[in-house]
Design a protein around this motif. Structure first.
Motif, PDB file in Angstrom:
ATOM      1  N   ARG A  54      -4.143  12.027  -0.626  1.00 45.19           N
ATOM      2  CA  ARG A  54      -4.738  10.955   0.177  1.00 45.19           C
ATOM      3  C   ARG A  54      -5.524  11.523   1.352  1.00 45.19           C
ATOM      4  O   ARG A  54      -6.669  11.117   1.615  1.00 45.19           O
ATOM      5  CB  ARG A  54      -3.628  10.015   0.684  1.00 45.19           C
TER       6      ARG A  54
ATOM      7  N   LYS B 280      -9.516  11.319   2.162  1.00 42.53           N
ATOM      8  CA  LYS B 280     -10.015  10.745   3.408  1.00 42.53           C
ATOM      9  C   LYS B 280     -11.041  11.652   4.061  1.00 42.53           C
ATOM     10  O   LYS B 280     -12.036  11.183   4.641  1.00 42.53           O
ATOM     11  CB  LYS B 280      -8.847  10.497   4.362  1.00 42.53           C
TER      12      LYS B 280
ATOM     13  N   THR C 168     -21.904   4.640   4.563  1.00 40.18           N
ATOM     14  CA  THR C 168     -20.720   5.139   5.269  1.00 40.18           C
ATOM     15  C   THR C 168     -21.093   5.616   6.668  1.00 40.18           C
ATOM     16  O   THR C 168     -20.396   5.339   7.646  1.00 40.18           O
ATOM     17  CB  THR C 168     -20.067   6.283   4.477  1.00 40.18           C
TER      18      THR C 168
ATOM     19  N   TYR D  33     -12.541   6.203  -0.178  1.00 39.20           N
ATOM     20  CA  TYR D  33     -11.164   6.249   0.329  1.00 39.20           C
ATOM     21  C   TYR D  33     -10.559   4.855   0.506  1.00 39.20           C
ATOM     22  O   TYR D  33      -9.420   4.604   0.094  1.00 39.20           O
ATOM     23  CB  TYR D  33     -11.125   7.010   1.668  1.00 39.20           C
ATOM     24  N   ASP D  34     -11.293   3.944   1.117  1.00 40.17           N
ATOM     25  CA  ASP D  34     -10.734   2.618   1.394  1.00 40.17           C
ATOM     26  C   ASP D  34     -10.308   1.913   0.118  1.00 40.17           C
ATOM     27  O   ASP D  34      -9.283   1.230   0.089  1.00 40.17           O
ATOM     28  CB  ASP D  34     -11.754   1.754   2.141  1.00 40.17           C
ATOM     29  N   HIS D  35     -11.087   2.045  -0.940  1.00 40.89           N
ATOM     30  CA  HIS D  35     -10.723   1.390  -2.198  1.00 40.89           C
ATOM     31  C   HIS D  35      -9.516   2.051  -2.852  1.00 40.89           C
ATOM     32  O   HIS D  35      -8.582   1.366  -3.292  1.00 40.89           O
ATOM     33  CB  HIS D  35     -11.904   1.409  -3.158  1.00 40.89           C
TER      34      HIS D  35
ATOM     35  N   GLY E  96      -9.122  -1.635  -0.257  1.00 36.77           N
ATOM     36  CA  GLY E  96     -10.432  -2.228  -0.007  1.00 36.77           C
ATOM     37  C   GLY E  96     -11.198  -2.441  -1.301  1.00 36.77           C
ATOM     38  O   GLY E  96     -10.863  -1.890  -2.350  1.00 36.77           O
TER      39      GLY E  96
ATOM     40  N   TRP F 202      -7.131   4.062  -1.549  1.00 37.08           N
ATOM     41  CA  TRP F 202      -5.881   4.199  -0.802  1.00 37.08           C
ATOM     42  C   TRP F 202      -5.546   3.024   0.108  1.00 37.08           C
ATOM     43  O   TRP F 202      -4.388   2.854   0.480  1.00 37.08           O
ATOM     44  CB  TRP F 202      -5.925   5.480   0.036  1.00 37.08           C
ATOM     45  N   GLU F 203      -6.514   2.223   0.493  1.00 33.51           N
ATOM     46  CA  GLU F 203      -6.236   1.173   1.469  1.00 33.51           C
ATOM     47  C   GLU F 203      -6.414  -0.246   0.916  1.00 33.51           C
ATOM     48  O   GLU F 203      -6.345  -1.213   1.670  1.00 33.51           O
ATOM     49  CB  GLU F 203      -7.128   1.357   2.699  1.00 33.51           C
TER      50      GLU F 203
ATOM     51  N   ASN G  89       0.829  -1.187   0.000  1.00 33.15           N
ATOM     52  CA  ASN G  89       0.000   0.000   0.000  1.00 33.15           C
ATOM     53  C   ASN G  89       0.866   1.241   0.000  1.00 33.15           C
ATOM     54  O   ASN G  89       2.100   1.156  -0.010  1.00 33.15           O
ATOM     55  CB  ASN G  89      -0.936  -0.014   1.217  1.00 33.15           C
TER      56      ASN G  89
END
Length: 386
Positions: free
Chosen positions: A150, A154, A183, A161-163, A168, A165-166, A135
């Motif tokens: 980023r 967020k 959310t 965001y999760d998809h 997901g 940058w993280e 990541n």
């Protein structure tokens, strides 16, 4: 240096020319490391070792997969942006790696749990497979400008965001009707372990499918209305199955006629094209109480969406058994006219069946009535007070 000969094959699912390949990325990576630059020769359209024994080749899997089968001595195959690679492409590509110690690398940003890449490499593991999650935080060259982007995502785009940058999965898409509501439910702890009240009726809300290979999916949401709280307990989806299969699932979950009731859309009283029997009559024959919601006419989809949005703050989801349904709700989005920039109503795709059954639940919901507090003066008038 080992004296071997062969090729490093770099693939993507969609590649019409070298401009769509990872050629330039590899060139930049080689140039950034002096010890690599000493050993590779870089041209406008090629990369090879200075000895000439190892060279890079590039291919698109959507068009060139059959030609790849004839390639020999593939030492390493790297499939970049592997999320959309089909199961057919993997089935043809992997047997071309015939060298005993050849390697297959697949790199991708996950989107769907149902993708062929996820199922093949993350759900099915083996002793000769290695899965590494990399990541932004693992990148020693992660620039400040990207970190500022980023942090801004967020704060301003928590739905995606999760998809981005993280790593997901995609849970919401642009224009998704219930993105912010999901959310918020997650942030407020309304997605977790939710138990059924054994004394309350379990309500089963349905979107009608049919039988046959091309039939629409059949969906059930199981919920309970406890006061002003909507407890979403379960989700079921099947394609092309007869009514008996859906009833078997209900019985396996304990949703028997003694404990559960069905709510059907207006087409629940029409006949199945294959079995010549309506779902309403089939469910009643199985002992269930059935309510058919009348046709809402034009604007029905918009009405379901608005009711769902209004009621979302009162909803609690059992996380383990509603995941697939919540994925569908997060994906359910508006069709857009890109030229005119206007909405064209809900997109009819894999997510719409679950969304329609969910909307039916919201349309059927009735606010609990609060009994009017008796006036004590009336009691006194009738001699009911001492």
């Amino acid at each position: 240096m080992a004296g071997r000969e062969g090729q490093i094959l770099c693939c993507r699912q969609f590649m019409n020319s070298l401009a769509d390949s990872s050629l330039e990325e590899i060139k930049a990576a080689i140039r950034s490391e002096p010890w690599l630059l000493e050993r590779f020769e870089i041209g406008e359209k090629f990369i090879r070792t200075k000895s000439g024994r190892v060279y890079y080749a590039f291919a698109g899997l959507d068009r060139n997969i059959d030609s790849i089968k004839s390639k020999a001595r593939i030492l390493l195959c790297w499939v970049d942006e592997a999320e959309p690679v089909t199961d057919e492409a993997w089935s043809k590509l992997i047997p071309t790696l015939r060298e005993e110690d050849s390697e297959l690398w697949a790199t991708w940003n996950p989107e769907r749990k149902t993708s062929a890449t996820h199922k093949r490499f993350r759900e099915s593991t083996g002793d000769r497979m290695k899965i590494v999650e990399l990541n932004w935080r693992d990148n020693p060259w992660f620039p400040d400008i990207l970190n500022r982007t980023r942090l801004r995502d967020k704060e301003q785009r928590p739905d995606s965001y999760d998809h981005i940058w993280e790593g997901g999965f995609v849970t919401v898409v642009e224009g998704a009707y219930f993105a912010s509501a999901l959310t918020q439910a997650k942030s407020e702890g309304r997605i977790g372990r939710v138990a059924a009240d054994p004394l309350m009726t379990i309500r089963l809300f349905v979107d009608i499918g049919g039988t046959g290979a091309k039939a629409d999916n059949f969906v059930i949401w199981a919920a309970q209305f406890i006061g002003r709280e909507i407890r979403v307990l379960d989700h079921y989806e099947a394609q092309g199955q007869p009514a008996a299969a859906h009833l078997n699932w209900c019985r396996s979950r304990g949703y028997t006629p003694e404990k559960a009731q069905f709510w059907l859309p207006h087409d629940g009283s029409t006949q199945d094209k294959v079995f010549d029997v309506s779902y309403e009559s089939a469910l009643r024959s199985a002992g269930y109480s059935v309510t058919v919601i009348p046709n809402q006419g034009k604007g029905a989809a918009a009405a379901r969406i608005e009711e769902a949005r209004r009621l979302f703050p009162a909803m609690w989801f059992n996380e383990a058994t509603t995941e697939a349904g919540r994925d569908a709700l997060g994906w359910y989005h508006e069709r857009r006219d890109p030229d005119r920039g206007i909405g064209l109503g809900p997109e009819h795709d894999w997510a719409s069946h679950s969304a329609d059954a969910f909307g039916l639940m919201c349309v059927a919901y009735q606010e609990p009535t609060t009994a009017k507090r008796p006036d004590p003066r009336n009691f006194a008038q009738h001699g009911w007070m001492s």
